[in-house]
Motif scaffolding. Structure first.
Motif, PDB file in Angstrom:
ATOM      1  N   LEU A  71       8.741 -37.808  36.113  1.00  0.00           N
ATOM      2  CA  LEU A  71       9.524 -39.021  35.434  1.00  0.00           C
ATOM      3  C   LEU A  71       9.433 -38.735  33.987  1.00  0.00           C
ATOM      4  N   GLY A  72      10.484 -38.094  33.531  1.00  0.00           N
ATOM      5  CA  GLY A  72      10.410 -37.675  32.169  1.00  0.00           C
ATOM      6  C   GLY A  72      11.377 -38.308  31.222  1.00  0.00           C
ATOM      7  N   CYS A  73      11.180 -38.465  29.917  1.00  0.00           N
ATOM      8  CA  CYS A  73      12.245 -39.171  29.113  1.00  0.00           C
ATOM      9  C   CYS A  73      11.473 -38.756  27.454  1.00  0.00           C
ATOM     10  N   THR A  74      12.449 -38.832  26.621  1.00  0.00           N
ATOM     11  CA  THR A  74      12.094 -39.054  25.271  1.00  0.00           C
ATOM     12  C   THR A  74      11.557 -40.303  24.773  1.00  0.00           C
ATOM     13  N   LEU A  75      11.053 -40.445  23.797  1.00  0.00           N
ATOM     14  CA  LEU A  75      10.863 -41.830  23.395  1.00  0.00           C
ATOM     15  C   LEU A  75      10.881 -41.933  21.446  1.00  0.00           C
ATOM     16  N   THR A  76      11.654 -42.629  20.959  1.00  0.00           N
ATOM     17  CA  THR A  76      11.520 -42.768  19.550  1.00  0.00           C
ATOM     18  C   THR A  76      11.792 -44.233  19.101  1.00  0.00           C
TER      19      THR A  76
ATOM     20  N   TYR B  20       7.975 -47.900  10.275  1.00  0.00           N
ATOM     21  CA  TYR B  20       6.855 -47.106  11.005  1.00  0.00           C
ATOM     22  C   TYR B  20       7.684 -46.490  12.099  1.00  0.00           C
ATOM     23  N   ILE B  21       7.739 -45.311  12.254  1.00  0.00           N
ATOM     24  CA  ILE B  21       8.329 -44.445  13.362  1.00  0.00           C
ATOM     25  C   ILE B  21       7.288 -43.762  14.302  1.00  0.00           C
ATOM     26  N   ALA B  22       7.312 -43.750  15.612  1.00  0.00           N
ATOM     27  CA  ALA B  22       6.575 -43.037  16.477  1.00  0.00           C
ATOM     28  C   ALA B  22       7.698 -42.128  17.282  1.00  0.00           C
ATOM     29  N   HIS B  23       7.303 -40.806  17.736  1.00  0.00           N
ATOM     30  CA  HIS B  23       8.485 -40.203  18.542  1.00  0.00           C
ATOM     31  C   HIS B  23       7.816 -39.193  19.104  1.00  0.00           C
ATOM     32  N   VAL B  24       8.330 -38.925  20.301  1.00  0.00           N
ATOM     33  CA  VAL B  24       7.992 -37.671  21.187  1.00  0.00           C
ATOM     34  C   VAL B  24       9.384 -36.968  21.757  1.00  0.00           C
ATOM     35  N   GLY B  25       9.468 -35.903  21.560  1.00  0.00           N
ATOM     36  CA  GLY B  25      10.879 -35.483  22.048  1.00  0.00           C
ATOM     37  C   GLY B  25      11.796 -34.973  21.163  1.00  0.00           C
ATOM     38  N   ASP B  26      13.144 -35.061  21.624  1.00  0.00           N
ATOM     39  CA  ASP B  26      14.246 -34.653  20.679  1.00  0.00           C
ATOM     40  C   ASP B  26      15.281 -35.633  20.456  1.00  0.00           C
ATOM     41  N   SER B  27      14.868 -36.972  20.699  1.00  0.00           N
ATOM     42  CA  SER B  27      15.915 -37.964  20.275  1.00  0.00           C
ATOM     43  C   SER B  27      15.463 -37.906  18.439  1.00  0.00           C
TER      44      SER B  27
ATOM     45  N   GLU C 235      22.994 -40.115   1.164  1.00  0.00           N
ATOM     46  CA  GLU C 235      22.778 -39.010   1.777  1.00  0.00           C
ATOM     47  C   GLU C 235      21.948 -39.155   3.270  1.00  0.00           C
ATOM     48  N   LEU C 236      21.912 -38.021   4.040  1.00  0.00           N
ATOM     49  CA  LEU C 236      21.270 -38.434   5.220  1.00  0.00           C
ATOM     50  C   LEU C 236      20.043 -37.740   5.258  1.00  0.00           C
ATOM     51  N   CYS C 237      18.736 -38.587   5.666  1.00  0.00           N
ATOM     52  CA  CYS C 237      17.650 -38.084   5.776  1.00  0.00           C
ATOM     53  C   CYS C 237      17.008 -38.136   7.184  1.00  0.00           C
ATOM     54  N   GLN C 238      16.680 -37.005   7.927  1.00  0.00           N
ATOM     55  CA  GLN C 238      16.327 -36.884   9.371  1.00  0.00           C
ATOM     56  C   GLN C 238      14.553 -37.427   9.075  1.00  0.00           C
ATOM     57  N   LEU C 239      14.369 -38.622   9.697  1.00  0.00           N
ATOM     58  CA  LEU C 239      12.890 -38.848   9.717  1.00  0.00           C
ATOM     59  C   LEU C 239      12.058 -38.240  10.815  1.00  0.00           C
ATOM     60  N   THR C 240      12.440 -37.854  11.758  1.00  0.00           N
ATOM     61  CA  THR C 240      11.808 -37.132  12.909  1.00  0.00           C
ATOM     62  C   THR C 240      11.756 -35.777  13.140  1.00  0.00           C
ATOM     63  N   LYS C 241      10.679 -35.036  13.301  1.00  0.00           N
ATOM     64  CA  LYS C 241      10.909 -33.655  13.593  1.00  0.00           C
ATOM     65  C   LYS C 241      11.164 -33.334  15.066  1.00  0.00           C
ATOM     66  N   ASP C 242      12.159 -32.407  15.854  1.00  0.00           N
ATOM     67  CA  ASP C 242      12.458 -32.127  16.899  1.00  0.00           C
ATOM     68  C   ASP C 242      11.411 -31.500  17.559  1.00  0.00           C
ATOM     69  N   GLN C 243      10.594 -32.084  18.776  1.00  0.00           N
ATOM     70  CA  GLN C 243       9.659 -31.251  19.331  1.00  0.00           C
ATOM     71  C   GLN C 243      10.492 -30.478  20.422  1.00  0.00           C
TER      72      GLN C 243
ATOM     73  N   GLU D 268       1.615 -35.146  22.276  1.00  0.00           N
ATOM     74  CA  GLU D 268       1.444 -35.241  20.905  1.00  0.00           C
ATOM     75  C   GLU D 268       2.611 -36.182  20.319  1.00  0.00           C
ATOM     76  N   VAL D 269       2.214 -37.176  19.771  1.00  0.00           N
ATOM     77  CA  VAL D 269       3.006 -38.327  19.212  1.00  0.00           C
ATOM     78  C   VAL D 269       3.183 -37.886  17.536  1.00  0.00           C
ATOM     79  N   PHE D 270       4.419 -37.682  17.247  1.00  0.00           N
ATOM     80  CA  PHE D 270       4.720 -37.668  15.803  1.00  0.00           C
ATOM     81  C   PHE D 270       4.670 -38.868  15.096  1.00  0.00           C
ATOM     82  N   PHE D 271       4.137 -39.297  14.057  1.00  0.00           N
ATOM     83  CA  PHE D 271       4.206 -40.394  13.307  1.00  0.00           C
ATOM     84  C   PHE D 271       4.987 -40.444  11.869  1.00  0.00           C
TER      85      PHE D 271
END
Lengths: 255, 64
Positions: free
Chosen positions: A107-112, A122-129, A137-145, A182-185
């Motif tokens: 049962l897998g998914c990404t989460l942003t 506040y941003i928390a993120h797992v995966g490639d969303s 300008e465009l600013c990407q706030l998450t890192k693609d895992q 590993e949760v990106f914050f």
């Protein structure tokens, strides 16, 4: 500070089902409007990706209403929100993994997810969303895992090479597959007259900075319906350009 | 600075009763214990959009 919000989700041109899930929850509080957004992309290579993404979204929404609503009046800061988001995401991941072990299915998914509260995002993120801030300008706030994201981050691959690489869907982190995640914050002061965008990889694969800045900037958005029309247009562009995945996006314009 | 240290330095006004855990120690047995302060402030849900694409739940899959 007020928020204009909308979303769009599309099955895409090829898939038999839409495995993405998303949510927007807005609360009026004594400290102003507080907004929760979340996008989860169910993993097509595994069974029941749509169940995993649904579970994550529902659990985060429940946490927001039951836990965050109380934390808010105890005094929050970056560390508290970081800690609590990591805690709830870790728990959800473990529950998904345990359910997968019991049933012998993955049962897998990404989460942003992003919370807008008291002038902070506040941003928390797992995966490639992804989460973006869109202004002039465009600013990407998450890192693609992802494997490719790691290669780009370490300078071993250019962004253009990454866009064409067939391994771009190889995830290094995702919800529900292993017992640890590993949760990106990330957090920042909210930038007024900008749009915060959360989207699945099906949305961002075929769009560039010019597309997003042109259609999601402040001048083009008057209300939620106008925002939804913009998102719909971008989704159709993505499909026209050959994207085969499910496509989902949530956008929050900050006034 | 590691994450645990960062949390400890900034935790002074946080009334959580549970102890600081390392990320490996976080699990579903450590529920968040927050004081019941719902009367301290308003939290009125004025918009709730949840978009999902299945009626199945994890419990349904486990039962199968």
């Amino acid at each position: 500070m007020t928020f204009v919000q909308s979303y769009y989700s599309d099955i895409g041109t090829t898939r038999k089902s839409n495995e993405d899930s998303l949510a927007i929850v807005k609360a009026e509080t004594d400290v102003g409007e507080v907004v929760l957004t979340i996008v989860c992309d169910g993993m097509g290579g595994y069974a029941y990706g749509e169940v995993a993404s649904k579970y994550c979204v529902e659990q985060i929404v429940t946490w927001f209403k039951k836990v965050f609503s109380q934390l808010l009046y105890q005094g929050i800061n970056d560390a508290v929100v970081n800690w609590e988001l990591r805690r709830v995401i870790t728990r959800i991941n473990r529950e998904l993994a345990e359910a997968g072990n019991m049933t012998k299915v993955k049962l897998g998914c990404t989460l942003t997810t992003a919370i807008f509260c008291q002038g902070r995002c506040y941003i928390a993120h797992v995966g490639d969303s992804r989460a973006y801030r869109v202004g002039t300008e465009l600013c990407q706030l998450t890192k693609d895992q992802t494997l490719i994201g790691k290669l780009v981050e370490t300078g071993k691959m250019s962004k253009e090479q990454a866009r064409l690489d067939k391994r771009k869907n190889k995830l290094l982190e995702c919800m529900g597959i292993t017992s640890n995640v590993e949760v990106f914050f990330y957090s920042e002061d909210i930038v007024k007259n900008n749009t915060y965008l959360l989207c699945s990889d099906g949305f961002w694969h075929e769009l560039d900075q010019d597309d997003l800045c042109r259609y999601l900037n402040a001048d083009s958005i008057s209300d939620s319906e106008a925002m939804r029309m913009r998102l719909h247009f971008l989704v159709e562009q993505v499909k026209f350009r050959g994207e085969r995945d499910n496509i989902s996006a949530v956008a929050i314009f900050v006034r | 600075m590691n994450y645990e240290g960062f949390v400890q330095m900034n935790y002074s006004n946080y009334k959580q009763k549970s102890t600081i855990l390392s990320s490996e120690e976080m699990d579903d047995t450590e529920t968040t214990e927050v004081e019941d302060c719902s009367s301290d402030g308003r939290f009125d849900i004025v918009l709730e959009i949840v978009s999902v694409n299945t009626e199945l739940s994890i419990e349904d899959i486990i039962k199968r």
